[in-house]
Design a protein around this motif. Structure first.
Motif, PDB file in Angstrom:
ATOM      1  N   THR A 104       0.841  -1.519  -0.051  1.00  0.00           N
ATOM      2  CA  THR A 104       0.012   0.164   0.013  1.00  0.00           C
ATOM      3  C   THR A 104       0.631   1.557  -0.262  1.00  0.00           C
ATOM      4  O   THR A 104       0.526   2.548   0.301  1.00  0.00           O
ATOM      5  CB  THR A 104      -0.971  -0.326   1.390  1.00  0.00           C
ATOM      6  N   ASN A 129      -2.619   3.182  -8.809  1.00  0.00           N
ATOM      7  CA  ASN A 129      -1.557   4.041  -8.594  1.00  0.00           C
ATOM      8  C   ASN A 129      -0.584   3.847  -9.797  1.00  0.00           C
ATOM      9  O   ASN A 129       0.162   4.070 -10.340  1.00  0.00           O
ATOM     10  CB  ASN A 129      -1.360   4.548  -7.709  1.00  0.00           C
ATOM     11  N   GLY A 146       2.334   8.864  -1.497  1.00  0.00           N
ATOM     12  CA  GLY A 146       2.523   7.645  -1.989  1.00  0.00           C
ATOM     13  C   GLY A 146       2.455   7.231  -0.972  1.00  0.00           C
ATOM     14  O   GLY A 146       2.939   5.911  -0.856  1.00  0.00           O
ATOM     15  N   SER A 200       2.890   3.546  -3.089  1.00  0.00           N
ATOM     16  CA  SER A 200       3.686   3.440  -4.649  1.00  0.00           C
ATOM     17  C   SER A 200       4.630   3.912  -4.024  1.00  0.00           C
ATOM     18  O   SER A 200       6.053   3.609  -5.409  1.00  0.00           O
ATOM     19  CB  SER A 200       2.888   5.008  -5.150  1.00  0.00           C
ATOM     20  N   THR A 241      -6.850   6.495  -5.965  1.00  0.00           N
ATOM     21  CA  THR A 241      -6.501   7.574  -5.025  1.00  0.00           C
ATOM     22  C   THR A 241      -8.237   8.157  -5.599  1.00  0.00           C
ATOM     23  O   THR A 241      -9.629   7.983  -4.515  1.00  0.00           O
ATOM     24  CB  THR A 241      -5.920   8.049  -4.385  1.00  0.00           C
ATOM     25  N   ARG A 272      -6.456   0.465  -4.308  1.00  0.00           N
ATOM     26  CA  ARG A 272      -5.477   1.678  -5.203  1.00  0.00           C
ATOM     27  C   ARG A 272      -4.505   2.112  -5.769  1.00  0.00           C
ATOM     28  O   ARG A 272      -3.973   2.743  -6.112  1.00  0.00           O
ATOM     29  CB  ARG A 272      -6.858   3.089  -4.733  1.00  0.00           C
ATOM     30  N   THR A 273      -3.687   1.715  -4.725  1.00  0.00           N
ATOM     31  CA  THR A 273      -1.983   1.835  -4.843  1.00  0.00           C
ATOM     32  C   THR A 273      -1.501   1.217  -6.075  1.00  0.00           C
ATOM     33  O   THR A 273      -0.760   1.414  -6.600  1.00  0.00           O
ATOM     34  CB  THR A 273      -1.708   0.884  -3.512  1.00  0.00           C
ATOM     35  N   GLY A 275      -4.845   8.102   0.875  1.00  0.00           N
ATOM     36  CA  GLY A 275      -5.570   9.262   0.286  1.00  0.00           C
ATOM     37  C   GLY A 275      -6.861   8.929   1.201  1.00  0.00           C
ATOM     38  O   GLY A 275      -7.907  10.339   0.925  1.00  0.00           O
ATOM     39  N   ASP A 307      -7.366   0.761   0.193  1.00  0.00           N
ATOM     40  CA  ASP A 307      -5.372   1.737  -0.413  1.00  0.00           C
ATOM     41  C   ASP A 307      -4.990  -0.176  -1.261  1.00  0.00           C
ATOM     42  O   ASP A 307      -4.540   0.617  -2.060  1.00  0.00           O
ATOM     43  CB  ASP A 307      -5.454   1.295   0.869  1.00  0.00           C
TER      44      ASP A 307
END
Ligand code: ASP
Length: 408
Positions: A265, A384, A343, A267, A303, A380-381, A348, A377
């Motif tokens: 989680t 990303n 990141g 970036s 995010t 979304r990571t 987020g 998360d």
């Protein structure tokens, strides 16, 4: 016996982590994973965090120096930022559409907001954020791992070394020598990633298993549908159209970074793995050195999707229907909030407060989803970093086409 490739090792670690997590969950001993497995994941993420500042600093300066002039840096820079902005805006629209469909179909649970508690950090506003991007003391930027400031420092130093010409030869050599050392360090840390993936996955499944099955499952499902649509419709299509990489090759090539982002989680922490994946898929190393650190700091489409889905969901808990005007505000603020999101794990959700405030939903409602934030998360990571990799492939192709044209 042939040695397993790293993506394969990571995949096996992921599956093994899920199995062990499920066993601990059903055996009623989730604490075992929290006490004895998660610490190994933490050690691994600590190691990544420890190298992330030098990686961003030296890879960006090295990338700028290899481009030889600031004009090329500018050309790469604006294409990168344009790609980031367009894809993030599309992500917001996908997030809003998915959430509205779920909401209108009555799939979102209506939770009791009476006990929702969450305290948001105060935002200084846009101008203050802009001023804060410029560092006053670079050591402070390094020690607090303020990535936007580190990027600004890299841009200034890279530009100044280029401008100083021959006199800066020693600086160039130092940068390139340091970068080689850091690359070695990166590959060593990355080789340990299966351990981190296994430990984190077992811990998440064992400790959050109940949540996955709980009332927020449909909200999570909605966000994941948005993530998947965006990955397929935007990233794999743009990688195919602009960089000629087939979707299968793209996802296969990005898999190691995606799985790693999914479990860590972060970036920023995934950056070394993303760089390896992008370069293996044919991104120009100078360009990926520039695009990926920037993307890990400002490009957060997962995010943005999460913020839109969460906003629609929390609005429905508050008994509100978003108007078209409010949706436009959500697109704009979620785009900005995702750019401002660091990141790192959980960032987020902190920035979600900005979107909620913009349309007048009490920020305390974030308390309703805080327990499952890690599950949002993870997806979304993963999205990303996929976006950063896809961007580095596209920009590399655009630049190589431009170079080929110029030669003719
Ligand atoms: N964890 C995400 C990332 O590192 C940021 C977020 O929390 O949305 O990309």
């Amino acid at each position: 016996m042939k040695k397993l490739t790293l993506p394969m090792q990571i995949l096996i670690a992921l599956v093994a982590g899920i199995v062990v997590g499920l066993i601990c969950f059903f055996a009623g001993i989730p604490q075992f994973t929290a006490n004895y497995l998660k610490p190994f994941g933490d050690i691994f993420v600590n190691l990544l965090k420890f190298i992330v500042v030098p990686v961003v600093l030296f890879s960006m300066i090295d990338g700028i120096l290899s481009m030889e002039d600031m004009k090329k840096v500018g050309a790469v820079g604006w294409k990168t930022v344009a790609y980031f902005l367009v894809t993030t805006a599309i992500a917001c629209v996908i997030g809003l559409v998915c959430a509205s469909v779920f909401n209108n179909a009555g799939f979102f649970p209506v939770l009791d907001t009476a006990n929702a508690e969450y305290e948001a950090k105060a935002f200084g506003g846009f101008m203050k954020t802009l001023v804060d991007i410029f560092p006053t003391n670079m050591w402070q930027s390094f020690s607090s791992a303020n990535m936007l400031q580190v990027i600004v420092i890299a841009l200034f130093f890279g530009g100044a070394i280029l401008a100083a010409g021959e006199k800066a030869q020693l600086c160039r050599d130092i940068v390139s020598s340091f970068y080689s050392v850091i690359e070695k360090l990166m590959s060593f840390v990355i080789s340990l990633s299966p351990i981190g993936v296994f430990a984190y996955m077992a811990w998440v499944v064992a400790t959050q298993g109940a949540e996955i099955l709980g009332s927020l499952a449909l909200v999570l499902g909605c966000a994941y549908i948005g993530y998947i649509i965006h990955a397929v419709a935007v990233y794999s299509v743009s990688a195919k159209v602009f960089a000629g990489t087939s979707p299968l090759k793209f996802f296969k090539g990005a898999a190691a970074a995606m799985i790693f982002a999914f479990t860590s989680t972060s970036s920023a922490a995934t950056l070394p793995v993303s760089k390896e994946c992008a370069d293996k898929m044919g991104a120009d190393s100078d360009i990926s050195s520039f695009v990926l650190p920037l993307g890990a700091t400002i490009n957060m489409d997962g995010t943005a999707i999460y913020q839109c889905v969460a906003t629609v969901f929390l609005a429905s808990c508050a008994g509100l229907e978003l108007t078209i005007g409010q949706m436009i505000i959500v697109v704009v603020t979620a785009t900005l909030a995702s750019i401002g999101t660091a990141g790192v794990s959980g960032a987020g959700m902190i920035m979600l407060a900005m979107v909620l405030e913009a349309i007048g939903i009490p920020v305390a409602y974030i308390g309703l989803i805080v327990a499952v934030d890690r599950l949002f998360d993870m997806g979304r990571t993963c999205l990303n970093v996929t976006g950063d990799i896809s961007c580095s492939l596209c920009v590399s192709k655009w630049e190589s086409k431009k170079a080929a044209k110029a030669k003719k």
